[in-house]
Design a protein around this motif. Structure first.
Motif, PDB file in Angstrom:
ATOM      1  N   UNK A  97      -2.660  -9.017   1.501  1.00 47.59           N
ATOM      2  CA  UNK A  97      -1.864  -9.703   2.530  1.00 47.59           C
ATOM      3  C   UNK A  97      -0.785  -8.800   3.125  1.00 47.59           C
ATOM      4  N   UNK A  98      -0.296  -7.841   2.337  1.00 41.45           N
ATOM      5  CA  UNK A  98       0.743  -6.938   2.839  1.00 41.45           C
ATOM      6  C   UNK A  98       0.223  -6.110   4.010  1.00 41.45           C
ATOM      7  N   UNK A  99      -1.040  -5.698   3.946  1.00 42.49           N
ATOM      8  CA  UNK A  99      -1.623  -4.913   5.041  1.00 42.49           C
ATOM      9  C   UNK A  99      -1.664  -5.727   6.326  1.00 42.49           C
ATOM     10  N   UNK A 100      -2.145  -6.948   6.219  1.00 42.95           N
ATOM     11  CA  UNK A 100      -2.222  -7.812   7.403  1.00 42.95           C
ATOM     12  C   UNK A 100      -0.831  -8.079   7.971  1.00 42.95           C
ATOM     13  N   UNK A 101       0.134  -8.280   7.073  1.00 38.92           N
ATOM     14  CA  UNK A 101       1.512  -8.503   7.519  1.00 38.92           C
ATOM     15  C   UNK A 101       2.061  -7.271   8.226  1.00 38.92           C
ATOM     16  N   UNK A 102       1.757  -6.090   7.675  1.00 39.68           N
ATOM     17  CA  UNK A 102       2.235  -4.844   8.281  1.00 39.68           C
ATOM     18  C   UNK A 102       1.684  -4.674   9.686  1.00 39.68           C
TER      19      UNK A 102
ATOM     20  N   UNK B 180       7.082  -0.832  11.454  1.00 41.40           N
ATOM     21  CA  UNK B 180       7.020  -1.434  10.113  1.00 41.40           C
ATOM     22  C   UNK B 180       7.131  -0.301   9.106  1.00 41.40           C
ATOM     23  N   UNK B 181       7.779  -0.563   7.991  1.00 41.11           N
ATOM     24  CA  UNK B 181       7.790   0.405   6.904  1.00 41.11           C
ATOM     25  C   UNK B 181       7.846  -0.328   5.577  1.00 41.11           C
TER      26      UNK B 181
ATOM     27  N   UNK C  32      -9.137   3.965   2.251  1.00 41.82           N
ATOM     28  CA  UNK C  32      -7.855   4.165   1.583  1.00 41.82           C
ATOM     29  C   UNK C  32      -7.432   2.994   0.707  1.00 41.82           C
ATOM     30  N   UNK C  33      -8.131   1.869   0.812  1.00 43.26           N
ATOM     31  CA  UNK C  33      -7.779   0.695   0.015  1.00 43.26           C
ATOM     32  C   UNK C  33      -9.037   0.155  -0.651  1.00 43.26           C
ATOM     33  N   UNK C  34      -8.885  -0.308  -1.899  1.00 46.03           N
ATOM     34  CA  UNK C  34     -10.030  -0.910  -2.586  1.00 46.03           C
ATOM     35  C   UNK C  34     -10.248  -2.348  -2.143  1.00 46.03           C
TER      36      UNK C  34
END
Length: 692
Positions: free
Chosen positions: A252-257, A267-268, A246-248
């Motif tokens: 950092x936003x993913x790790x933070x989420x 988280x949202x 789903x991601x190329x």
């Protein structure tokens, strides 16, 4: 003591009595013996006593055994009768011989009512064939397990699904002796299963993507909404790493989420994800941490909503709002500039007429003044086009001819290492618009394409006709259900970064070096296209190229012929009232009209104009009225004049061309409209048209 042991004790007691009887008979016969009758009697009594004691002991053991058996029998009865599940004992044909309390309660009848009844009468009539098959299977295999059967009893108003287990018990000859049945009401289970099915259906019906991932991002659950949103079927997605499909790239936003949801439980936020075919979509994602039985994190529930369309509409709306606010400012500037340019242009054209013997240098200087005033007027027109206020007269424009003109200019002026091609559909037809403005739109796009290819490339201008339906129109604010001409300008240049592509239509935004671009080109382009009822789309990839698509409403018809204007028409001494708050404009208009044999009165505002008109209403043949004045505006002054004389002839003047449309919408009756800055010919022709 067993039954056999008890029989053996009786035999032994009888044997002892028989022995005593024989000894007694022998003593009588011989009347002598080793023992006296007294001793024999004593011996007999002893033997009898021993036997009686043994019998007593054995009898007590038998009673104890009987009590034990009775207790076991009562225990079995209690277990049988008060078990939570229903128990039935039938013969081989299904006739009920025994039934416990639970069976009677489940069937809503008395226990005694069940005895002697065929079990089949308590099976729902729609499933009696199935019951016969179960009976046959039980006879052949000896048991059945967890079969579902619907029980029913009309008198007891009973109807429920049951889970059935049964065994066949053989007799001494190996044949089926009786059948033992266990059944339980599974209505609650059916309700739970139905609830689960409904919940599962809701999970699949929802357009949101519902995903469950373990803590290593492996997909555990993937609903139909996820299939539709991302293109991956459930069998393709389950077990895969969600971040990989789903991601190329991992941001950092993913790790933070993930860290946030593990620490805080939820988280949202917004994420950019990719579909199976590589399309990027914007997602509103909500994450919830799922715990196991002991309260430890086990998985993450993710609900994704596609907001790509919403974000596009928001972007378009924000862009429209920015353009609208800047347009208001631009309109005010344009009005003031047109008021300044009008007397300059008038003087530059009038002086050569009044003084035909001016020397060549003076005429040349006046011509330069006239040309630059006109250029200033064109620049103001562009500002008005950006502001959405330019409403020049539209004519039929042949799209193929417009594109061929642009191609010819580009081939003559662009570097030879740029390959220029056109692709025009045969049925592309015509549009209704201002050919000069549309020419400016395409020239702006091809010049930008040239600048994007400093080392050469391909430039293609194409046009086709298409119909926009409701679905497409819903996704684009400016689009309507209509037939459009789509003109595409595509290049193979450096492309536009996705981070700034939404800003390229903003006024004064430019990526060019200082001195090589003002940043007004695309904003003016957008204003022109909007004023034609169209809209613009752009797509670009860095290093690949850019494609602009201009959509204009299609129009069937032929190109109108332009007629030459009559030069300097003369008047017959008619009296004209000129009203404008700019003294320079009233003076140049007065001088020009008087030069052409008209009489002129002037006023600087609406109140002064009404006073003059009241005094000379019988002589004044025409009123030239500016629309934007202090004290009393033109609209109010015109309405009042119409009350004084409904037949009054009025030409409205304005530095904002959209004032004409305003007059039309308010219902004010005028005979003409003159947009500033106007030339001498435009002024005189407009006046002459009224007096014809």
């Amino acid at each position: 003591m067993t039954k056999d042991n008890f029989k053996q004790a009786i035999v032994e007691a009888h044997q002892r009595l028989e022995n005593l009887s024989q000894l007694a008979s022998l003593a009588v016969e011989k009347s002598i013996g080793h023992d006296s009758p007294r001793e024999l009697l004593q011996q007999a009594m002893t033997e009898i006593s021993i036997s009686l004691e043994e019998l007593q002991q054995q009898n007590e053991e038998l009673i104890a055994t009987r009590h034990l058996v009775e207790a076991e029998r009562q225990r079995y009865y209690n277990l049988f009768n008060f078990a939570p599940d229903g128990y039935l004992l039938t013969d081989a044909t299904g006739i009920i011989q025994e039934a416990n309390y639970a069976a009677a309660k489940l069937l809503n009848v008395r226990q005694s009512y069940l005895i002697g009844k065929p079990m089949a009468v308590f099976v729902h009539q729609t499933e009696r064939q199935k019951f016969r098959q179960i009976m046959l299977q039980l006879q052949q295999q000896g048991q059945i397990r967890r079969e579902e059967l619907r029980f029913f009893h009309g008198q007891g108003i009973t109807d429920f699904p049951a889970e059935l287990t049964a065994i066949a018990v053989g007799d001494s000859q190996g044949k089926t002796g009786n059948l033992r049945w266990l059944f339980r009401d599974i209505s609650d289970r059916h309700q739970q299963e139905q609830k689960i099915r409904e919940q599962a259906a809701l999970l699949d019906i929802t357009t949101d993507a519902i995903i469950v991932e373990d803590l290593d991002n492996q997909i555990l659950f993937w609903n139909q909404g996820a299939e539709k949103m991302y293109g991956w079927q459930v069998q393709e997605a389950q077990g895969k790493n969600a971040w990989e499909i789903l991601f190329k790239e991992t941001s950092p936003l993913l790790s933070t989420a993930q860290k946030t949801v593990i620490e805080h439980g939820t988280w949202q936020g917004e994420l950019h994800k990719f579909t199976k075919d590589g399309k990027e979509i914007i997602i509103a994602s909500r994450w919830t941490l799922m715990l196991d039985a002991v309260g430890l994190p086990k998985s993450i529930l993710i609900i994704d909503t596609d907001i790509t369309e919403k974000k596009q509409l928001e972007t378009q709306l924000l862009r429209s709002q920015r353009l609208e606010s800047l347009g208001i400012l631009a309109s005010g500037i344009a009005h003031d500039l047109n008021n300044l340019l009008t007397p300059i242009l008038g003087v530059a054209q009038l002086l050569p007429l009044k003084y035909p013997h001016l020397d060549a240098l003076s005429l040349q200087m006046l011509k330069i003044l006239e040309i630059n005033a006109k250029r200033g007027g064109d620049l103001v027109g562009q500002i008005l086009a950006f502001a959405g206020g330019s409403e020049r007269e539209h004519t039929i424009v042949l799209v193929s001819q417009l594109i061929e003109d642009i191609k010819r200019i580009a081939q003559q002026t662009f570097p030879k290492f740029i390959d220029i091609n056109t692709d025009i559909a045969p049925n592309v037809g015509v549009v209704l618009g201002d050919s000069t403005e549309l020419h400016q739109v395409l020239m702006n796009l091809v010049v930008n394409a040239r600048d994007a290819m400093p080392n050469g490339g391909k430039l293609c201008i194409s046009a086709t006709k298409l119909f926009i339906d409701e679905n497409y129109a819903r996704m684009h604010i400016a689009a309507t259900v209509n037939s459009y001409v789509k003109i595409t300008v595509a290049d193979t240049g450096v492309g536009i970064n996705s981070e700034i592509i939404d800003q390229i239509f903003d006024p004064f935004f430019t990526t060019k070096e200082v001195g090589k671009g003002t940043g007004l080109g695309l904003s003016i382009l957008m204003g022109i296209v909007n004023s034609h009822g169209g809209f613009v789309e752009v797509a670009s990839q860095v290093g690949i190229g850019t494609k602009f698509q201009v959509y204009l409403p299609s129009k069937e018809g032929r190109i109108s012929q332009v007629t030459d204007e009559i030069e300097l028409p003369k008047g017959q001494g008619e009296l004209i009232l000129v009203v404008d708050d700019e003294v320079a404009i009233t003076e140049i208009a007065k001088t020009t009209l008087e030069f052409c044999n008209y009489k002129v009165l002037t006023a600087q505002n609406g109140i002064e104009a009404l006073n003059l008109y009241s005094q000379h209403k019988n002589e004044i043949r025409l009123v030239l009225m500016d629309m934007m004045m202090p004290i009393m505006g033109g609209e109010t002054a015109i309405s009042t004049m119409k009350v004084i004389n409904p037949q009054v002839q009025i030409i409205a003047m304005s530095g904002l061309a959209r004032s004409e449309a305003l007059l039309e919408t308010t219902g004010v009756d005028i005979q003409g409209f003159l947009a500033k800055p106007f030339t001498t010919n435009q002024l005189l022709n407009k006046v002459q048209k009224i007096f014809r």
